[in-house]
Write an enzyme that holds these catalytic residues in place. Sequence first.
Site, PDB file in Angstrom:
ATOM      1  N   ASP A  67      13.206 -11.519 -48.812  1.00  0.00           N
ATOM      2  CA  ASP A  67      12.019 -12.339 -48.562  1.00  0.00           C
ATOM      3  C   ASP A  67      10.756 -11.608 -49.022  1.00  0.00           C
ATOM      4  OD1 ASP A  67      11.907 -10.371 -46.626  1.00  0.00           O
ATOM      5  OD2 ASP A  67      12.004 -11.732 -44.919  1.00  0.00           O
ATOM      6  N   ASN A 136      10.572 -13.215 -33.068  1.00  0.00           N
ATOM      7  CA  ASN A 136      10.875 -14.592 -32.664  1.00  0.00           C
ATOM      8  C   ASN A 136      12.296 -15.004 -33.069  1.00  0.00           C
ATOM      9  OD1 ASN A 136      10.618 -14.701 -35.392  1.00  0.00           O
ATOM     10  ND2 ASN A 136       9.037 -16.273 -35.456  1.00  0.00           N
ATOM     11  N   HIS A 138      13.528 -14.626 -36.150  1.00  0.00           N
ATOM     12  CA  HIS A 138      13.698 -15.034 -37.557  1.00  0.00           C
ATOM     13  C   HIS A 138      14.601 -14.050 -38.289  1.00  0.00           C
ATOM     14  CE1 HIS A 138       9.765 -12.896 -39.159  1.00  0.00           C
ATOM     15  NE2 HIS A 138      10.777 -12.065 -39.160  1.00  0.00           N
ATOM     16  N   GLU A 143      12.167 -19.062 -40.010  1.00  0.00           N
ATOM     17  CA  GLU A 143      11.513 -19.087 -38.705  1.00  0.00           C
ATOM     18  C   GLU A 143      12.244 -20.054 -37.765  1.00  0.00           C
ATOM     19  OE1 GLU A 143       9.425 -16.872 -38.235  1.00  0.00           O
ATOM     20  OE2 GLU A 143       7.680 -16.879 -39.547  1.00  0.00           O
TER      21      GLU A 143
HETATM   22  C1  GLP Z   1       9.872  -9.353 -41.154  1.00  0.00           C
HETATM   23  C2  GLP Z   1      10.652  -9.625 -42.449  1.00  0.00           C
HETATM   24  C3  GLP Z   1      12.128  -9.651 -42.209  1.00  0.00           C
HETATM   25  C4  GLP Z   1      12.450  -8.553 -41.268  1.00  0.00           C
HETATM   26  C5  GLP Z   1      11.936  -8.940 -39.904  1.00  0.00           C
HETATM   27  C6  GLP Z   1      11.962  -7.816 -38.918  1.00  0.00           C
HETATM   28  O1  GLP Z   1       8.771 -10.159 -41.030  1.00  0.00           O
HETATM   29  N1  GLP Z   1      10.242 -10.816 -43.073  1.00  0.00           N
HETATM   30  O2  GLP Z   1      12.822  -9.514 -43.414  1.00  0.00           O
HETATM   31  O3  GLP Z   1      13.829  -8.314 -41.219  1.00  0.00           O
HETATM   32  O4  GLP Z   1      10.642  -9.498 -39.995  1.00  0.00           O
HETATM   33  O5  GLP Z   1      11.017  -6.861 -39.280  1.00  0.00           O
HETATM   34  P1  GLP Z   1      11.006  -5.397 -38.694  1.00  0.00           P
HETATM   35  O6  GLP Z   1      12.252  -4.738 -39.158  1.00  0.00           O
HETATM   36  O7  GLP Z   1       9.775  -4.743 -39.271  1.00  0.00           O
HETATM   37  O8  GLP Z   1      10.954  -5.511 -37.211  1.00  0.00           O
END
Ligand code: GLP
Length: 240
Positions: A67, A136, A138, A143
């Site tokens: 992403d 959340n 995702h 989302e």
């Molecule tokens: C982010 C990214 C995701 C990621 C998730 C968790 O916004 N878009 O690809 O896996 O949210 O992020 P983090 O590992 O920094 O907690």
Amino acid sequence: MKTFISQDYPQLCEAVAKNVIDCVNAKPDALICIAGGDTPLGVFAALVEAQQQGRVDFARTQFVGLDEWLGLGNADKGSCREMVWKHFFDKLTLRDEQICFFDGLTDNPQAECQRVDGYIGQHGPIDCIVLGIGMNGHIGFNEPGAALDMTCHVIDLDPITQTVSVKYFGTQRDVKQGISLGLKTILAAKRIVLMASGEKKASIVADTVHQPASNAIPSTLVKTTQRASLYVDNAAASAL
Ligand code: GLP
């Protein structure tokens, strides 16, 4: 879905990295997808070390991005591209054609989705995908409420995601949309590794395990396949 609990973050990252290493050793030209964000940073380090030690060879491996924040590129600290290159791709010797990553600066997001879908169509399905879990629930930028039948697409970001994004950028950026592999593509992967670390993820990890599988909490959807595993450290497992 099997759950693996590691004592701490370094052990968690070694355990997750082993999934990627095993996959590539079994299939050197495997298609691998690893999330951006903070959670996999130690996995990148473990994989770079494994390559340096000759325990894996990424010379023929294909990588696809999960992403990206729409409007951000390599020059933007905290973009997925900036993080994944800095911590991973720049430390391996890869050819350009081994990597397909969303261009967040594109002026034609639909064409960008088609380009990445085309790459996955050519090299896929994804052999191993490593996913983080958003606060959340995702996965990628899918989302809460995301459609199940989507491939690559543009998403309006949830307010929680916009708030959390400050941790990457060090400042509030005007990020309203993301571009992401969709749930259909993610859930078609041959091996799905969902990972989480730290106490701040304990609540969403517990929801992922205990709530019914539904797109209300996208991370619960990985439970619908036997090909998925959950990897957490003690802190992230503390509410299970
Ligand atoms: C982010 C990214 C995701 C990621 C998730 C968790 O916004 N878009 O690809 O896996 O949210 O992020 P983090 O590992 O920094 O907690």
